[in-house]
Design a protein around this motif. Structure first.
Motif, PDB file in Angstrom:
ATOM      1  N   ALA A  49       0.822  -1.207   0.000  1.00  0.00           N
ATOM      2  CA  ALA A  49       0.000   0.000   0.000  1.00  0.00           C
ATOM      3  C   ALA A  49       0.860   1.262   0.000  1.00  0.00           C
ATOM      4  CB  ALA A  49      -0.930   0.005   1.213  1.00  0.00           C
ATOM      5  N   VAL A  50       1.929   1.247   0.784  1.00  0.00           N
ATOM      6  CA  VAL A  50       2.825   2.408   0.818  1.00  0.00           C
ATOM      7  C   VAL A  50       3.503   2.591  -0.533  1.00  0.00           C
ATOM      8  CG1 VAL A  50       4.906   3.363   1.878  1.00  0.00           C
ATOM      9  CG2 VAL A  50       3.188   2.266   3.298  1.00  0.00           C
ATOM     10  N   ALA A  51       3.903   1.471  -1.151  1.00  0.00           N
ATOM     11  CA  ALA A  51       4.528   1.559  -2.464  1.00  0.00           C
ATOM     12  C   ALA A  51       3.564   2.176  -3.480  1.00  0.00           C
ATOM     13  CB  ALA A  51       4.971   0.172  -2.929  1.00  0.00           C
ATOM     14  N   ALA A  52       2.276   1.772  -3.405  1.00  0.00           N
ATOM     15  CA  ALA A  52       1.277   2.349  -4.307  1.00  0.00           C
ATOM     16  C   ALA A  52       1.090   3.841  -4.033  1.00  0.00           C
ATOM     17  CB  ALA A  52      -0.053   1.616  -4.155  1.00  0.00           C
ATOM     18  N   THR A  53       1.088   4.206  -2.745  1.00  0.00           N
ATOM     19  CA  THR A  53       0.935   5.621  -2.391  1.00  0.00           C
ATOM     20  C   THR A  53       2.118   6.433  -2.900  1.00  0.00           C
ATOM     21  OG1 THR A  53      -0.264   4.973  -0.393  1.00  0.00           O
ATOM     22  CG2 THR A  53       0.594   7.216  -0.468  1.00  0.00           C
ATOM     23  N   ILE A  54       3.312   5.894  -2.745  1.00  0.00           N
ATOM     24  CA  ILE A  54       4.503   6.579  -3.255  1.00  0.00           C
ATOM     25  C   ILE A  54       4.438   6.708  -4.768  1.00  0.00           C
ATOM     26  CG2 ILE A  54       7.006   6.390  -3.524  1.00  0.00           C
ATOM     27  CD1 ILE A  54       7.089   5.076  -0.764  1.00  0.00           C
ATOM     28  N   GLY A  55       3.968   5.625  -5.419  1.00  0.00           N
ATOM     29  CA  GLY A  55       3.838   5.674  -6.880  1.00  0.00           C
ATOM     30  C   GLY A  55       2.881   6.772  -7.330  1.00  0.00           C
ATOM     31  N   ASN A  56       1.746   6.864  -6.640  1.00  0.00           N
ATOM     32  CA  ASN A  56       0.783   7.928  -6.980  1.00  0.00           C
ATOM     33  C   ASN A  56       1.382   9.312  -6.746  1.00  0.00           C
ATOM     34  OD1 ASN A  56      -1.184   6.070  -7.657  1.00  0.00           O
ATOM     35  ND2 ASN A  56      -2.026   5.991  -5.573  1.00  0.00           N
ATOM     36  N   LEU A  57       2.161   9.453  -5.673  1.00  0.00           N
ATOM     37  CA  LEU A  57       2.813  10.731  -5.390  1.00  0.00           C
ATOM     38  C   LEU A  57       3.798  11.087  -6.491  1.00  0.00           C
ATOM     39  CD1 LEU A  57       3.511  13.141  -3.594  1.00  0.00           C
ATOM     40  CD2 LEU A  57       5.090  11.649  -2.328  1.00  0.00           C
ATOM     41  N   ARG A  58       4.543  10.117  -6.926  1.00  0.00           N
ATOM     42  CA  ARG A  58       5.523  10.390  -7.998  1.00  0.00           C
ATOM     43  C   ARG A  58       4.816  10.782  -9.292  1.00  0.00           C
ATOM     44  NH1 ARG A  58       7.775  11.035  -4.166  1.00  0.00           N
ATOM     45  NH2 ARG A  58       9.425   9.784  -3.198  1.00  0.00           N
ATOM     46  N   LEU A  59       3.668  10.149  -9.569  1.00  0.00           N
ATOM     47  CA  LEU A  59       2.910  10.537 -10.761  1.00  0.00           C
ATOM     48  C   LEU A  59       2.426  11.981 -10.651  1.00  0.00           C
ATOM     49  CD1 LEU A  59       0.767   7.343 -11.496  1.00  0.00           C
ATOM     50  CD2 LEU A  59       2.700   8.217 -12.825  1.00  0.00           C
ATOM     51  N   MET A  60       1.913  12.349  -9.479  1.00  0.00           N
ATOM     52  CA  MET A  60       1.463  13.727  -9.285  1.00  0.00           C
ATOM     53  C   MET A  60       2.625  14.709  -9.426  1.00  0.00           C
ATOM     54  SD  MET A  60      -1.479  13.709  -6.308  1.00  0.00           S
ATOM     55  CE  MET A  60      -0.532  12.796  -5.116  1.00  0.00           C
ATOM     56  N   GLU A  61       3.785  14.314  -8.895  1.00  0.00           N
ATOM     57  CA  GLU A  61       4.963  15.171  -9.025  1.00  0.00           C
ATOM     58  C   GLU A  61       5.374  15.328 -10.484  1.00  0.00           C
ATOM     59  OE1 GLU A  61       7.155  14.321  -4.707  1.00  0.00           O
ATOM     60  OE2 GLU A  61       7.674  13.126  -6.472  1.00  0.00           O
ATOM     61  N   GLN A  62       5.289  14.224 -11.230  1.00  0.00           N
ATOM     62  CA  GLN A  62       5.615  14.303 -12.657  1.00  0.00           C
ATOM     63  C   GLN A  62       4.628  15.207 -13.396  1.00  0.00           C
ATOM     64  OE1 GLN A  62       5.787  10.302 -14.168  1.00  0.00           O
ATOM     65  NE2 GLN A  62       7.566   9.741 -12.921  1.00  0.00           N
ATOM     66  N   ASP A  63       3.321  15.053 -13.082  1.00  0.00           N
ATOM     67  CA  ASP A  63       2.306  15.904 -13.717  1.00  0.00           C
ATOM     68  C   ASP A  63       2.535  17.366 -13.355  1.00  0.00           C
ATOM     69  OD1 ASP A  63       1.164  13.678 -14.819  1.00  0.00           O
ATOM     70  OD2 ASP A  63      -0.413  13.491 -13.294  1.00  0.00           O
ATOM     71  N   ILE A 125       0.144  17.482  -3.347  1.00  0.00           N
ATOM     72  CA  ILE A 125       1.466  16.854  -3.333  1.00  0.00           C
ATOM     73  C   ILE A 125       2.098  16.975  -1.952  1.00  0.00           C
ATOM     74  CG2 ILE A 125       3.819  17.056  -4.230  1.00  0.00           C
ATOM     75  CD1 ILE A 125       2.596  17.814  -6.933  1.00  0.00           C
ATOM     76  N   ALA A 126       1.958  18.161  -1.340  1.00  0.00           N
ATOM     77  CA  ALA A 126       2.518  18.360   0.003  1.00  0.00           C
ATOM     78  C   ALA A 126       1.867  17.423   1.009  1.00  0.00           C
ATOM     79  CB  ALA A 126       2.337  19.810   0.429  1.00  0.00           C
ATOM     80  N   ALA A 127       0.536  17.279   0.926  1.00  0.00           N
ATOM     81  CA  ALA A 127      -0.174  16.392   1.846  1.00  0.00           C
ATOM     82  C   ALA A 127       0.239  14.941   1.635  1.00  0.00           C
ATOM     83  CB  ALA A 127      -1.681  16.550   1.666  1.00  0.00           C
ATOM     84  N   GLN A 128       0.341  14.535   0.372  1.00  0.00           N
ATOM     85  CA  GLN A 128       0.740  13.160   0.074  1.00  0.00           C
ATOM     86  C   GLN A 128       2.167  12.897   0.527  1.00  0.00           C
ATOM     87  OE1 GLN A 128      -2.067  11.499  -0.296  1.00  0.00           O
ATOM     88  NE2 GLN A 128      -1.272  10.376  -2.042  1.00  0.00           N
ATOM     89  N   THR A 129       3.027  13.888   0.394  1.00  0.00           N
ATOM     90  CA  THR A 129       4.410  13.727   0.845  1.00  0.00           C
ATOM     91  C   THR A 129       4.457  13.487   2.347  1.00  0.00           C
ATOM     92  OG1 THR A 129       5.208  15.165  -0.928  1.00  0.00           O
ATOM     93  CG2 THR A 129       6.672  14.835   0.955  1.00  0.00           C
ATOM     94  N   GLU A 130       3.625  14.198   3.096  1.00  0.00           N
ATOM     95  CA  GLU A 130       3.557  14.013   4.548  1.00  0.00           C
ATOM     96  C   GLU A 130       3.020  12.628   4.889  1.00  0.00           C
ATOM     97  OE1 GLU A 130       1.593  16.144   8.512  1.00  0.00           O
ATOM     98  OE2 GLU A 130       1.250  16.978   6.509  1.00  0.00           O
ATOM     99  N   VAL A 131       1.991  12.200   4.164  1.00  0.00           N
ATOM    100  CA  VAL A 131       1.430  10.864   4.397  1.00  0.00           C
ATOM    101  C   VAL A 131       2.483   9.790   4.155  1.00  0.00           C
ATOM    102  CG1 VAL A 131      -0.212   9.161   3.533  1.00  0.00           C
ATOM    103  CG2 VAL A 131      -0.957  11.505   3.951  1.00  0.00           C
ATOM    104  N   VAL A 132       3.213   9.916   3.054  1.00  0.00           N
ATOM    105  CA  VAL A 132       4.253   8.933   2.727  1.00  0.00           C
ATOM    106  C   VAL A 132       5.316   8.907   3.816  1.00  0.00           C
ATOM    107  CG1 VAL A 132       6.157   8.445   1.143  1.00  0.00           C
ATOM    108  CG2 VAL A 132       3.883   8.947   0.242  1.00  0.00           C
TER     109      VAL A 132
END
Length: 235
Positions: A49-63, A125-132
């Protein structure tokens, strides 16, 4: 599994009080084995689950990065179109200059849209970074707790084996006469001494009988001597 569920489970498991759980268990070793399996399963599930969350964060960062770069690119195109329009207008080509100005406006509109999308994504992105960050910290605590569980189990198994060995030793000791372990030897020694005393008695008895026989033999010898001397006197 949602981020909230993962974060909640990570927090709950990381805060688990192992000693309290053991105090409530009828068979601590079995409970530790079960806890180790549960922790391992939950860690594996949380890692996915954490790996998926990190993956989603990286996609948002790329976008977000693409929006930032697109904004810069559209800004550059708008500037180029505007300069071309100014050049054409100075040359008297008003219609063509207006067309390039319109292109500059379109580019500026695209630039504005890209910048808005980039700004909109930044709080998420900031919120997701904190969650990760929290999830990773929670996973580290879970792994540390798993190590603690395994150490507890190994300690418990070693103590149980030691206790069993001590019990076996004590059972063996109970089968021996702990008050007088040499009692059997003492009884055997007494028996030997009695046999030795009996032999000594027989030897003394035999010796006294032999002395009496020799005394009788000596007495016979004296009688013969006396008779011989008497015969000599008569002759």
């Amino acid at each position: 599994m949602s981020k909230q569920t993962v974060l909640g489970r990570v927090t709950q498991l990381a805060k688990a009080n192992i000693n309290a759980l053991l105090d409530q268990a009828e068979d601590p070793q079995k409970m530790l084995d079960q806890l180790i399996r549960d922790y391992s399963d939950n860690i594996a599930e949380a890692e996915e689950a954490v790996a998926a969350t990190i993956g989603n964060l990286r996609l948002m960062e790329q976008d977000h990065q693409e929006d930032v770069e697109a904004g810069k690119e559209w800004g550059g195109k708008a500037l180029a179109a505007s300069r071309k329009a100014d050049e054409l207008r100075s040359g008297g080509q008003t219609a063509e200059a207006d067309r390039f100005d319109n292109l500059a406006k379109v580019a500026l509109g695209r630039q504005l849209q890209s910048e808005k999308e980039a700004r909109t994504a930044e709080p998420t992105i900031a919120a997701q970074t904190e969650v990760v960050s929290k999830l990773r910290a929670g996973l580290d605590r879970m792994k540390a707790k798993l190590g603690e569980l395994r150490a507890k189990r190994d300690e418990l198994v070693a103590r149980a084996e030691s206790a069993q060995a001590q019990n076996r030793m004590m059972d063996a000791v109970k089968s021996v006469d702990v008050l007088d372990p040499t009692s059997e030897l003492n009884r055997f020694e007494d028996k030997v001494r009695r046999e030795e005393a009996r032999a000594m008695g027989k030897q003394e008895l035999a010796a006294s009988s032999l002395d009496a026989q020799f005394e009788q033999l000596d007495a016979l010898g004296d009688s013969a001597e006396i008779e011989a001397r008497l015969a000599a006197l008569k002759g």
